[in-house]
Motif scaffolding. Structure first.
Motif, PDB file in Angstrom:
ATOM      1  N   GLN A   1      -6.369  -5.182  -1.579  1.00  6.93           N
ATOM      2  CA  GLN A   1      -5.165  -5.693  -0.905  1.00  6.93           C
ATOM      3  C   GLN A   1      -4.136  -5.952  -2.427  1.00  6.93           C
TER       4      GLN A   1
ATOM      5  N   GLU B   1      -1.867  -3.308  -3.506  1.00  7.40           N
ATOM      6  CA  GLU B   1      -1.039  -2.977  -2.388  1.00  7.40           C
ATOM      7  C   GLU B   1      -0.195  -4.138  -2.158  1.00  7.40           C
TER       8      GLU B   1
ATOM      9  N   LYS C   1       2.465  -2.820  -4.962  1.00  2.89           N
ATOM     10  CA  LYS C   1       3.131  -1.845  -4.481  1.00  2.89           C
ATOM     11  C   LYS C   1       4.320  -1.972  -3.695  1.00  2.89           C
TER      12      LYS C   1
ATOM     13  N   ALA D   1       5.639   6.549   1.250  1.00  3.71           N
ATOM     14  CA  ALA D   1       4.769   5.929   0.835  1.00  3.71           C
ATOM     15  C   ALA D   1       4.264   4.627   1.608  1.00  3.71           C
TER      16      ALA D   1
ATOM     17  N   GLU E   1       2.330   5.765   4.828  1.00  2.00           N
ATOM     18  CA  GLU E   1       0.926   6.232   4.163  1.00  2.00           C
ATOM     19  C   GLU E   1       0.028   5.228   3.850  1.00  2.00           C
ATOM     20  N   MET E   2       0.559   4.145   3.399  1.00  2.00           N
ATOM     21  CA  MET E   2      -0.157   2.793   3.153  1.00  2.00           C
ATOM     22  C   MET E   2      -0.648   2.131   4.482  1.00  2.00           C
TER      23      MET E   2
ATOM     24  N   SER F   1      -3.303   4.104   5.655  1.00  2.38           N
ATOM     25  CA  SER F   1      -4.619   3.730   5.150  1.00  2.38           C
ATOM     26  C   SER F   1      -5.131   2.423   5.675  1.00  2.38           C
ATOM     27  N   ILE F   2      -4.153   1.302   5.705  1.00  2.00           N
ATOM     28  CA  ILE F   2      -4.555   0.050   6.216  1.00  2.00           C
ATOM     29  C   ILE F   2      -5.165  -0.007   7.676  1.00  2.00           C
TER      30      ILE F   2
END
Length: 225
Positions: A103, A106, A109, A199, A202-203, A206-207
């Motif tokens: 995290q 992230e 980002k 992006a 996409e994150m 993933s989460i």
């Protein structure tokens, strides 16, 4: 019939015409080639490959980043609290370290996206009603206050984790983090459904995947304990 001298003149004239035509075609080809480069450069100038994606975002993307940053920050804080304790289940210690490792980057980002978009790191009043931001009330057992989104721990929750020791701390951390992860998954699903910035979507995907796996692992730890 054309006599010899006149025939020579005609052939010479035709050869000259062909030469001029060939030169004209070559020149035209060069002109088109030279013109194409500025056109390509001009088209690329207003929006480079780097800057264009930064503009392709919507309110859901902004709300996702603004809400998930404090959400992640609290998860890291919870992990730090647990990691400062003695007598904690090694599996839970590993999980807390895993959460921090995932995290932290992230957060960086998402902060970068908000900077690129020229918006605040925190949501303004009423942001919770925007697309991509889950309601900040109505989550059972938790007072979200002004922070992020669903699953946030209240001040009382954090104090309880601070006070807990050993096996009790392990169990409380797992119980709280399961709820915390559920809130993150709900926020991420809203981003997947409503977001535009690739992006960020996409994150969010993933989460959803990684935190659901962690929820399953945490439930298994609680059952085993």
């Amino acid at each position: 019939m054309v006599n010899g001298p006149k025939l020579g003149l005609v052939v010479a004239a035709m050869a000259g015409a062909l030469t001029v035509s060939a030169c004209s075609n070559t020149s035209a080809g060069h002109d088109m080639s030279s013109m194409s480069a500025p056109q390509t450069t001009s088209a690329a100038a207003p929006s480079t490959a780097v800057t264009q994606p930064a503009q392709a975002h919507n309110e859901a993307d902004v709300a996702f980043a603004q809400g998930m940053i404090p959400h992640h920050q609290q998860a890291i804080e919870m992990s730090d609290i647990l990691l400062s304790k003695q007598g904690v289940d090694p599996q839970v210690v590993t999980l807390a370290e895993q959460i921090k490792a995932a995290q932290g980057p992230e957060i960086d980002k998402m902060k970068g996206w908000l900077t690129d978009w020229g918006v605040s790191m925190t949501s303004s009043p009423g942001m919770s009603n925007m697309p991509g931001m889950p309601p900040m009330s109505g989550m059972p057992g938790h007072d979200m206050g002004d922070m992020g989104g669903g699953g946030m721990m209240s001040a009382q929750d954090m104090a309880a984790l601070e006070d807990a020791q050993g096996a009790a701390a392990s169990k409380l951390f797992l119980t709280q983090m399961i709820e915390h992860h559920k809130g993150a998954i709900a926020m991420a699903q809203t981003e997947v459904d409503s977001g535009q910035f690739p992006a960020a979507v996409e994150m969010a995907q993933s989460i959803i995947t990684s935190q659901q796996q962690e929820i399953d692992a945490m439930n298994a730890m609680l059952s085993a304990g």
